[in-house]
Write a protein that holds these residues in place. Sequence first.
Motif, PDB file in Angstrom:
ATOM      1  N   VAL A 366       0.860  -1.177   0.000  1.00  8.80           N
ATOM      2  CA  VAL A 366       0.000   0.000   0.000  1.00  8.80           C
ATOM      3  C   VAL A 366       0.896   1.226   0.000  1.00  8.80           C
ATOM      4  N   HIS A 367       0.707   2.117  -0.991  1.00  5.20           N
ATOM      5  CA  HIS A 367       1.515   3.328  -1.066  1.00  5.20           C
ATOM      6  C   HIS A 367       0.799   4.445  -0.311  1.00  5.20           C
ATOM      7  N   VAL A 368       1.537   5.123   0.567  1.00  7.40           N
ATOM      8  CA  VAL A 368       0.967   6.189   1.392  1.00  7.40           C
ATOM      9  C   VAL A 368       1.847   7.423   1.273  1.00  7.40           C
ATOM     10  N   GLU A 369       1.227   8.572   1.040  1.00  2.44           N
ATOM     11  CA  GLU A 369       1.931   9.844   1.031  1.00  2.44           C
ATOM     12  C   GLU A 369       1.188  10.835   1.916  1.00  2.44           C
ATOM     13  N   GLY A 370       1.931  11.706   2.578  1.00  2.00           N
ATOM     14  CA  GLY A 370       1.301  12.723   3.410  1.00  2.00           C
ATOM     15  C   GLY A 370       2.165  13.078   4.589  1.00  2.00           C
ATOM     16  N   THR A 371       1.568  13.792   5.545  1.00  5.09           N
ATOM     17  CA  THR A 371       2.299  14.105   6.772  1.00  5.09           C
ATOM     18  C   THR A 371       2.568  12.807   7.533  1.00  5.09           C
ATOM     19  N   LYS A 372       3.511  12.871   8.425  1.00  6.37           N
ATOM     20  CA  LYS A 372       3.820  11.664   9.186  1.00  6.37           C
ATOM     21  C   LYS A 372       2.696  11.287  10.139  1.00  6.37           C
ATOM     22  N   THR A 373       1.870  12.261  10.516  1.00 10.54           N
ATOM     23  CA  THR A 373       0.663  11.942  11.277  1.00 10.54           C
ATOM     24  C   THR A 373      -0.270  11.088  10.425  1.00 10.54           C
ATOM     25  N   GLU A 374      -0.460  11.490   9.161  1.00  6.19           N
ATOM     26  CA  GLU A 374      -1.346  10.742   8.262  1.00  6.19           C
ATOM     27  C   GLU A 374      -0.779   9.360   7.952  1.00  6.19           C
ATOM     28  N   VAL A 375       0.537   9.280   7.775  1.00  3.99           N
ATOM     29  CA  VAL A 375       1.167   7.978   7.522  1.00  3.99           C
ATOM     30  C   VAL A 375       0.969   7.056   8.725  1.00  3.99           C
ATOM     31  N   ALA A 376       1.137   7.606   9.930  1.00  3.67           N
ATOM     32  CA  ALA A 376       0.928   6.800  11.149  1.00  3.67           C
ATOM     33  C   ALA A 376      -0.501   6.300  11.237  1.00  3.67           C
ATOM     34  N   GLU A 377      -1.470   7.139  10.880  1.00  4.31           N
ATOM     35  CA  GLU A 377      -2.876   6.721  10.901  1.00  4.31           C
ATOM     36  C   GLU A 377      -3.093   5.549   9.946  1.00  4.31           C
ATOM     37  N   ARG A 378      -2.541   5.659   8.723  1.00 11.11           N
ATOM     38  CA  ARG A 378      -2.737   4.591   7.740  1.00 11.11           C
ATOM     39  C   ARG A 378      -2.051   3.305   8.164  1.00 11.11           C
ATOM     40  N   LEU A 379      -0.854   3.435   8.726  1.00 13.85           N
ATOM     41  CA  LEU A 379      -0.131   2.229   9.133  1.00 13.85           C
ATOM     42  C   LEU A 379      -0.896   1.491  10.231  1.00 13.85           C
ATOM     43  N   TRP A 380      -1.395   2.237  11.221  1.00 15.56           N
ATOM     44  CA  TRP A 380      -2.149   1.572  12.292  1.00 15.56           C
ATOM     45  C   TRP A 380      -3.467   1.023  11.781  1.00 15.56           C
ATOM     46  N   HIS A 381      -4.044   1.669  10.774  1.00 12.59           N
ATOM     47  CA  HIS A 381      -5.278   1.139  10.190  1.00 12.59           C
ATOM     48  C   HIS A 381      -5.021  -0.220   9.554  1.00 12.59           C
ATOM     49  N   LEU A 382      -3.860  -0.380   8.944  1.00 10.00           N
ATOM     50  CA  LEU A 382      -3.509  -1.672   8.332  1.00 10.00           C
ATOM     51  C   LEU A 382      -3.245  -2.730   9.401  1.00 10.00           C
ATOM     52  N   LEU A 383      -2.642  -2.335  10.519  1.00 11.10           N
ATOM     53  CA  LEU A 383      -2.229  -3.310  11.519  1.00 11.10           C
ATOM     54  C   LEU A 383      -3.389  -3.841  12.355  1.00 11.10           C
TER      55      LEU A 383
END
Length: 384
Positions: A366-383
């Motif tokens: 999954v490719h994610v771009e954005g602020t590191k806050t947004e990246v953290a949100e997406r990563l935890w959503h996957l986990l």
Amino acid sequence: MNTIRTTLAGKEIVLGLTGSIAAIDGVRLGHALRRCGADVQGVMTTAACGILHPDAITYATGNVTLTRCGGLVEHVTYCGDGGSADLLLIAPATANTICKIAHGIDDTPVTTFATTAIGSGMPIVLVPAMHESMYRHPGVRACLETLRTWGIMIVDPRIEEGKAKIADIETIVHETERALSGLPLKGKTVLVTSGPCRERLDDVRVMTTRSTGKMGRELAREASRLGAEVRVVHGDTFSLPHVDNVHAESAGEMREAVLSLCAEQTFDYYISAAAISDFAPAAYEGKIPSGQQISVDLFPLPKIIQDVMQAENRPKTVVGFKLGWNSHEEAQHLLDAGVDLVAANTPDALGADSGAYDLITKDGCVHVEGTKTEVAERLWHLLR
């Protein structure tokens, strides 16, 4: 709290202010909630209006502040069954207001909103502020415990100078985010390594990287917002709020701290977000004289993530970060070794507020771009 975030995007928050001098912080609090994406509606008691003019809260929230419940039954519109608000935040909450809410008394706009919100099951965050002697009153403490049993989140005050001072703005916003997250990670334990390591070269110099620890801090904050118990191992001189901090300067100290924590308990998640040193220099005693050319031997260091995966109490889920131009190839090696997810990125993200990451698992990318806050949100959503 000057950073614009999206953690409260799409949420409507009713901000209730009561008659404590801490009401003057309402302007900053309103701004802070809006910077996180929230739509904020202010409600003030008559006592609060004697301390801060309602126009100040109107300015902070962008909505006309309510100072009475009128014929539009605003308390029901916002906080009743099917009301438009997502959460009622009362900050500051005086002893008077706390005890009224606990006994079902609603003779101010704020207590009327609270009675309505409690009856509709809406999330409520309450932030006490008063003199310490009032906070110690057994009746006030009993009322706070009653509110906790009703599911109301109490943000404990700071006890300073004989006063139970209102919690700081960042803490209030963080607890508001937690209350609205549904706490999907409640009961889970998370261990994060963050930031750079510093390897001693001589008595005054170190070798390190351009890492600032922003990614690790946002991953820890997001885990805490989602309800997890979080421990962070890092070399920052400050302590990250809302989590347990373990300070470690070098890769060796970080390795020792991580393995010690893993020996104490089995973590549900281990997030290896630190830029852990790959090499340590042969250290000089004293200070290397300025102006002379020297050669430094670099010695390879063990990989902490590999040691963690081989530990007896291996974390249930392991996440690694891989920085470099061939990061996808190296990510595959980590997956083959048992890592559950690898966040791969190029050096552009190092030290930056934003970045582009490929979140790679055995099932795909999954490719994610954005602020590191947004990246953290997406990563935890996957986990989760």
